[in-house]
Design a protein around this motif. Sequence first.
Motif, short mmCIF file in Angstrom:
data_model
loop_
_atom_site.label_atom_id
_atom_site.label_comp_id
_atom_site.label_asym_id
_atom_site.label_seq_id
_atom_site.Cartn_x
_atom_site.Cartn_y
_atom_site.Cartn_z
N UNK A 71 3.83 9.73 39.04
CA UNK A 71 3.61 9.90 37.61
C UNK A 71 4.03 8.64 36.84
N UNK A 72 3.47 8.40 35.64
CA UNK A 72 3.91 7.28 34.81
C UNK A 72 5.40 7.36 34.50
N UNK A 73 6.00 6.22 34.25
CA UNK A 73 7.44 6.14 34.04
C UNK A 73 7.82 6.12 32.56
N UNK A 74 9.09 6.41 32.30
CA UNK A 74 9.60 6.53 30.94
C UNK A 74 10.37 5.27 30.53
N UNK A 75 10.09 4.15 31.18
CA UNK A 75 10.89 2.94 31.01
C UNK A 75 10.89 2.40 29.58
N UNK A 76 9.77 2.54 28.87
CA UNK A 76 9.71 1.97 27.51
C UNK A 76 10.68 2.65 26.56
N UNK A 83 13.67 4.01 27.56
CA UNK A 83 15.04 3.88 28.05
C UNK A 83 15.41 2.40 28.07
N UNK A 84 14.99 1.68 29.09
CA UNK A 84 15.25 0.24 29.14
C UNK A 84 14.59 -0.47 27.96
N UNK A 85 13.36 -0.11 27.66
CA UNK A 85 12.64 -0.75 26.56
C UNK A 85 13.32 -0.55 25.23
N UNK A 86 13.96 0.59 25.03
CA UNK A 86 14.66 0.84 23.76
C UNK A 86 15.80 -0.15 23.56
N UNK A 87 16.50 -0.47 24.65
CA UNK A 87 17.60 -1.43 24.56
C UNK A 87 17.06 -2.84 24.29
N UNK A 88 16.02 -3.23 25.02
CA UNK A 88 15.47 -4.58 24.86
C UNK A 88 14.93 -4.79 23.45
N UNK A 89 14.19 -3.81 22.94
CA UNK A 89 13.61 -3.96 21.60
C UNK A 89 14.69 -3.97 20.52
N UNK A 90 15.71 -3.12 20.66
CA UNK A 90 16.80 -3.13 19.69
C UNK A 90 17.57 -4.45 19.77
#
Length: 243
Positions: A199-204, A206-213
């Motif tokens: 299945x597609x991943x939820x990375x955006x 979790x990890x993506x939330x930290x990188x964008x912030x």
Amino acid sequence: MITPTTSLDWVLLTTKAQDTAGAEGWLRRLCGPGAAVAVLQNGVGQEERVAPLVPEGTGILPTVVHLSAERLAPGRIRHHAASELHVPEGPLADRFAALLSGSGLQVHRVPDFTTAVWRKLFTNLAANPLTALLQQRMGVFADPGMARLSRELLCEAAAVARAEGADLGEEDIARTLELYAAAPPDGGSSMLYDRLAGRPLEHEFITGAVVRAGERHGIATPLNGMLLTLLRAVDRDLRAGRA
């Protein structure tokens, strides 16, 4: 059968964060006057994700889920640990606690939800991407090198979380590492289970939330950024049916 005129007091949105937009039709059909949506999802910004998808006036209750479970087959779930839901205190939280009273799920009403939601993100931040990328379960964190890498990932995120208004520090980093060490070795993470199931991943979210912030606040997050790049590559293959 649910009809377009059906209206419920509560709707529990439990899709993965990346699937939220796909629930819009259901949300608009089920949410009438006085309805509330409890958003039981990983990541931060649950209320902002859902607000454009529901009728005006619908109550939205962001909900942090502390519950480790694995779907083994349709209708078959293995519960690994915890059964807690944390919500921002207020009238909606009181209604939600009454709804689930006696269910076995403990609803905790918290005054500082920003800290609570980032604290939960911490529990996902190293475990989810590392288990998914390595395709290994929680026993991998017994390795001292993995524990050091996890600490460095969490240190990056702690600086970002504080910039976002969360009260997180060294104690939270230590608590998260202790949680990893105490986890059942055969347990996993939701991102690992998704990868194993194709299945597609939820990375955006979790990890993506930290990188964008981090980018918003001018805080460097090189390790989390590296994991995000790797997770995006894996996710592309999953969506193309190659992994």
